[in-house]
Design an enzyme around this catalytic site. Structure first.
Site, PDB file in Angstrom:
ATOM      1  CG  HIS A 116      44.165  56.044  40.880  1.00 25.74           C
ATOM      2  ND1 HIS A 116      44.685  54.903  40.297  1.00 25.74           N
ATOM      3  CD2 HIS A 116      44.775  57.080  40.242  1.00 25.74           C
ATOM      4  CE1 HIS A 116      45.543  55.233  39.370  1.00 25.74           C
ATOM      5  NE2 HIS A 116      45.621  56.538  39.305  1.00 25.74           N
ATOM      6  CD  GLU A 138      44.643  51.691  42.053  1.00 26.69           C
ATOM      7  OE1 GLU A 138      43.804  52.514  41.645  1.00 26.69           O
ATOM      8  OE2 GLU A 138      45.491  51.159  41.318  1.00 26.69           O
ATOM      9  CG  ASP A 169      51.852  58.261  43.225  1.00 23.08           C
ATOM     10  OD1 ASP A 169      52.585  59.107  42.685  1.00 23.08           O
ATOM     11  OD2 ASP A 169      50.769  57.920  42.755  1.00 23.08           O
ATOM     12  CG  ASN A 214      41.034  53.531  39.230  1.00 18.38           C
ATOM     13  OD1 ASN A 214      41.502  54.650  39.437  1.00 18.38           O
ATOM     14  ND2 ASN A 214      41.624  52.427  39.641  1.00 18.38           N
TER      15      ASN A 214
HETATM   16  C1  GLP Z   1      49.066  57.562  37.880  1.00 17.03           C
HETATM   17  C2  GLP Z   1      49.431  58.374  39.110  1.00 17.03           C
HETATM   18  C3  GLP Z   1      48.357  59.360  39.487  1.00 17.03           C
HETATM   19  C4  GLP Z   1      47.869  60.099  38.255  1.00 17.03           C
HETATM   20  C5  GLP Z   1      47.264  59.098  37.309  1.00 17.03           C
HETATM   21  C6  GLP Z   1      46.631  59.725  36.075  1.00 17.03           C
HETATM   22  O1  GLP Z   1      48.400  56.377  38.161  1.00 17.03           O
HETATM   23  N1  GLP Z   1      49.715  57.552  40.249  1.00 17.03           N
HETATM   24  O2  GLP Z   1      48.865  60.267  40.459  1.00 17.03           O
HETATM   25  O3  GLP Z   1      46.942  61.082  38.601  1.00 17.03           O
HETATM   26  O4  GLP Z   1      48.304  58.241  36.898  1.00 17.03           O
HETATM   27  O5  GLP Z   1      47.561  59.858  35.049  1.00 17.03           O
HETATM   28  P1  GLP Z   1      47.358  60.703  33.739  1.00 17.03           P
HETATM   29  O6  GLP Z   1      47.482  62.115  34.124  1.00 17.03           O
HETATM   30  O7  GLP Z   1      48.470  60.237  32.844  1.00 17.03           O
HETATM   31  O8  GLP Z   1      46.005  60.350  33.221  1.00 17.03           O
END
Ligand code: GLP
Length: 238
Positions: free
Chosen positions: A134, A139, A63, A132
């Site tokens: 995702h 989402e 993404d 959440n």
């Molecule tokens: C972002 C990314 C996700 C990732 C998430 C969790 O929103 N789009 O791909 O998994 O963050 O991030 P973290 O690993 O910093 O908790």
């Protein structure tokens, strides 16, 4: 799903790095699906230190924020170059990420989906997990979105990700993300979950109902998923 519980973040990163290293050694022209966020940073360090040959590897990121210029140090384009691509011998033309500056986001999503198919599909997809539930920027929703698409970020995601920006007003409100279908088409999936803050959502993803309000729960149906958790994240995992 195969569940691996490790002592801490370092051992989690080493376990994930080993799985990706094995994939690259077994198939030097592997198509990898890569993730951003803080969780995979240790995995990328491990891969850099392993001195692997990335010269024939293709990489597709999950993404990108939208809109965002590539030069913004919070863009995922920038993140990938910093944390991995500039430190291994990957051919830049084999690195792919949605264009956060595209004038037509729908067309950009279609182009991206086609590029993944053109590369023969993803061999191994690395995933983090949002608070959440995702994956990528899929989402919570009333359905599981299939293909790469343009999405409005949840308030909770904007809040969670504001820690990387000067203020929450600076967080882009949209993103371009692989769909659940795009992710599901990967032949192998490795998801990383670290830290106590993710313990509740980890339990819901692994033991709860399959529910589009918890997008990662769909992974229960995929034939080859490994979830690596550290002890803190695995508090409620049986
Ligand atoms: C972002 C990314 C996700 C990732 C998430 C969790 O929103 N789009 O791909 O998994 O963050 O991030 P973290 O690993 O910093 O908790």
């Amino acid at each position: 799903m195969k569940i691996i519980i490790t002592d801490n973040y370092n051992t989690l990163s080493a376990a994930a790095g080993d799985i990706i290293a094995q994939q690259i050694k077994a198939k030097p022209d592997s198509v990898l699906g890569l993730a951003t966020g803080s969780t995979p940073i240790g995995t990328y360090k491990h891969l850099v230190e392993a001195g692997l040959d990335f010269s024939n590897v293709q990489a597709f990121n999950l993404d990108e924020y939208y809109p965002i210029p590539r030069t913004n140090d919070q863009s995922y384009y920038y993140f990938m170059n910093e944390n991995l691509f500039s430190q291994v011998n990957i051919d830049k033309k084999n690195t792919h990420i949605q264009n956060g500056e595209a004038s037509d986001p729908q067309a950009e999503c279609q182009r991206y989906e086609d590029a993944i198919k053109g590369a023969g599909g993803i061999d191994l997809q690395l995933l983090g997990l949002g608070l959440n539930g995702h994956i990528g920027f899929n989402e919570p929703d009333s359905h599981f979105p299939k293909a790469t698409h343009h999405v409005a970020l949840d308030e909770s995601t904007i809040e969670a990700n504001s820690r990387f920006f000067a203020s929450s007003d600076d967080v882009p409100r949209h993103a371009l993300t692989m769909g659940i279908g795009t992710i599901f088409n990967a032949r192998k999936i490795v998801m990383l979950i670290s830290g106590e803050a993710k313990a509740d959502i980890a339990k819901a993803v692994i033991h709860g109902n399959i529910d589009p309000q918890i997008p990662a729960s769909i992974l229960q149906l995929h034939p080859d998923v490994t979830i690596i958790l550290d002890k803190d994240a695995a508090k409620y995992v049986k």
